[in-house]
Design an enzyme around this catalytic site. Structure first.
Site, PDB file in Angstrom:
ATOM      1  N   HIS A 187       0.845  -1.207   0.000  1.00 56.15           N
ATOM      2  CA  HIS A 187       0.000   0.000   0.000  1.00 56.15           C
ATOM      3  C   HIS A 187       0.883   1.260   0.000  1.00 56.15           C
ATOM      4  O   HIS A 187       0.846   2.051   0.946  1.00 56.15           O
ATOM      5  CB  HIS A 187      -0.877  -0.074   1.242  1.00 56.15           C
ATOM      6  CG  HIS A 187      -2.017   0.900   1.291  1.00 56.15           C
ATOM      7  ND1 HIS A 187      -1.865   2.264   1.250  1.00 56.15           N
ATOM      8  CD2 HIS A 187      -3.355   0.701   1.434  1.00 56.15           C
ATOM      9  CE1 HIS A 187      -3.041   2.846   1.350  1.00 56.15           C
ATOM     10  NE2 HIS A 187      -3.958   1.933   1.450  1.00 56.15           N
TER      11      HIS A 187
ATOM     12  N   GLU B  31      -0.805   1.459  -5.339  1.00 45.60           N
ATOM     13  CA  GLU B  31      -0.540   0.207  -4.628  1.00 45.60           C
ATOM     14  C   GLU B  31      -0.541  -0.956  -5.624  1.00 45.60           C
ATOM     15  O   GLU B  31      -1.308  -0.929  -6.596  1.00 45.60           O
ATOM     16  CB  GLU B  31      -1.627  -0.004  -3.582  1.00 45.60           C
ATOM     17  CG  GLU B  31      -1.815   1.206  -2.666  1.00 45.60           C
ATOM     18  CD  GLU B  31      -3.203   1.304  -2.073  1.00 45.60           C
ATOM     19  OE1 GLU B  31      -3.756   2.403  -1.971  1.00 45.60           O
ATOM     20  OE2 GLU B  31      -3.751   0.237  -1.692  1.00 45.60           O
TER      21      GLU B  31
HETATM   22  O1  TA6 Z   1      -6.068   1.598  -0.558  1.00 46.32           O
HETATM   23  C1  TA6 Z   1      -7.082   2.564  -0.413  1.00 46.32           C
HETATM   24  C2  TA6 Z   1      -7.831   2.297   0.890  1.00 46.32           C
HETATM   25  O2  TA6 Z   1      -8.396   1.010   0.891  1.00 46.32           O
HETATM   26  C3  TA6 Z   1      -8.881   3.396   1.085  1.00 46.32           C
HETATM   27  O3  TA6 Z   1     -10.183   2.860   0.991  1.00 46.32           O
HETATM   28  C4  TA6 Z   1      -8.563   3.955   2.470  1.00 46.32           C
HETATM   29  O4  TA6 Z   1      -9.281   3.259   3.462  1.00 46.32           O
HETATM   30  C5  TA6 Z   1      -7.059   3.686   2.541  1.00 46.32           C
HETATM   31  O5  TA6 Z   1      -6.921   2.377   1.997  1.00 46.32           O
HETATM   32  C6  TA6 Z   1      -6.422   3.861   3.892  1.00 46.32           C
HETATM   33  O6  TA6 Z   1      -6.868   2.859   4.752  1.00 46.32           O
HETATM   34  P1  TA6 Z   1      -6.338   2.911   6.289  1.00 46.32           P
HETATM   35  O7  TA6 Z   1      -6.938   1.717   6.947  1.00 46.32           O
HETATM   36  O8  TA6 Z   1      -4.819   2.848   6.242  1.00 46.32           O
HETATM   37  O9  TA6 Z   1      -6.797   4.237   6.842  1.00 46.32           O
END
Ligand code: TA6
Length: 291
Positions: free
Chosen positions: A159, A263
């Site tokens: 991510h 990601e």
């Molecule tokens: O990768 C994008 C995502 O899934 C968004 O929906 C948002 O929730 C982001 O990840 C961040 O997630 P987190 O749990 O790190 O706040």
């Protein structure tokens, strides 16, 4: 292990040093020939990488919280064995178990081309290994082995938060031929656009069946961030935009324009199925050029 124990086993004077914050979170700090990097043992999370002669490539929020069990806002969270909410357990943490888990550091190698860390973790019927190589490029290898007696499946993602001059002024290439799920539009399925991806509002897009590499074209900064991948069919593009960022205490509207998440992984339709004892490997290589 604490920083002192890790240093006794893995320190490379002037190249790999270990430190511990007031909450007991341990990180490795890498520096060699002008290249610098950081890796937290919690979550095996890269939180910084800056190749020699370049500006920082990996973004970490200035409001990130570095405390046990708290996901660090930024860097490269390792997301396994599920992406987003747990498929059936609403009490389970978002984005899986690995990113807040204490990984084991197994090896550090300060080789000629890179400083390489080998880490491992056992979770929910998987033996996970992760190799991070800090060099002129940043090489990541994530391997999942099914330790159960039966078939299993999982989702995974690296991510990654990338530093950009202004998220509203970059374009992501490599997604032109892929459909995506729009998480800001009730999971609507959107056909391929044929164009580079630009952001003008909150963006949370899960691209599926992504054929090759990606690039973040930041002409404003006079650079391109190149993302090559193997064993990864999905790519996710995310930025919450100012209003949602302001509501995130560990992000804030001040940080929002400075990053884009691009990601790489295998999520949704691209989830991975593994026979007993089988393994799956995913790699991501991050590099920068003049664009
Ligand atoms: O990768 C994008 C995502 O899934 C968004 O929906 C948002 O929730 C982001 O990840 C961040 O997630 P987190 O749990 O790190 O706040």
């Amino acid at each position: 292990m604490n920083a002192a124990d890790l240093a006794n086993r893995f320190r490379v004077p002037g190249v790999v040093e270990f430190s511990e914050n007031e909450h007991g979170l341990v990180k490795a700090v890498v520096s060699r020939g002008g290249m610098t990097g950081e890796l937290y043992l919690q979550g095996a999370q890269v939180t910084a990488w800056q190749p020699a002669g370049a500006t920082p490539v990996i973004f970490t929020s200035s409001h990130a919280v570095f405390a046990p069990g708290k996901a660090i806002r930024g860097g490269i969270p390792v997301i396994v064995p599920w992406f987003g909410p747990h498929p059936s357990d609403p009490k389970a943490p978002q984005h899986g178990l690995a990113r807040t888990a204490p990984w084991q550091l197994d090896k550090v190698d300060a080789g000629p081309d890179a400083v390489t860390f080998d880490l491992s973790l056992a979770i929910e019927g998987f033996a996970v290994t992760y190799r991070v190589a800090f060099g002129g490029a940043l090489d990541l290898t994530l391997t999942m082995r099914n330790t159960r007696a039966g078939e299993t499946s999982f989702e995974e993602a690296l991510h990654t938060y990338f530093c950009v001059s202004d998220v509203a002024r970059v374009a992501v290439s490599g997604l032109e031929s892929s459909a995506h799920i729009d998480k800001t539009a009730n999971m609507a399925r959107i056909p391929p656009s044929g164009a580079r991806v630009t952001l003008a509002k909150e963006t949370d897009s899960v691209y599926l069946g992504v054929p090759g590499g990606l690039a973040i074209n930041d002409s404003n900064a006079g650079r391109r961030i190149v993302i090559d991948k193997t064993g990864a069919s999905s790519a996710i593009v995310w930025n919450p935009w100012p209003e949602k960022a302001a509501a995130m205490a560990d992000l804030g509207a001040d940080n929002q324009p400075k990053f884009i998440c691009v990601e790489t992984g295998n999520v949704a339709d691209n989830r991975v199925h593994l026979a007993p004892g089988a393994t799956h490997e995913m790699t991501t290589r991050i590099a920068v050029d003049a664009g």
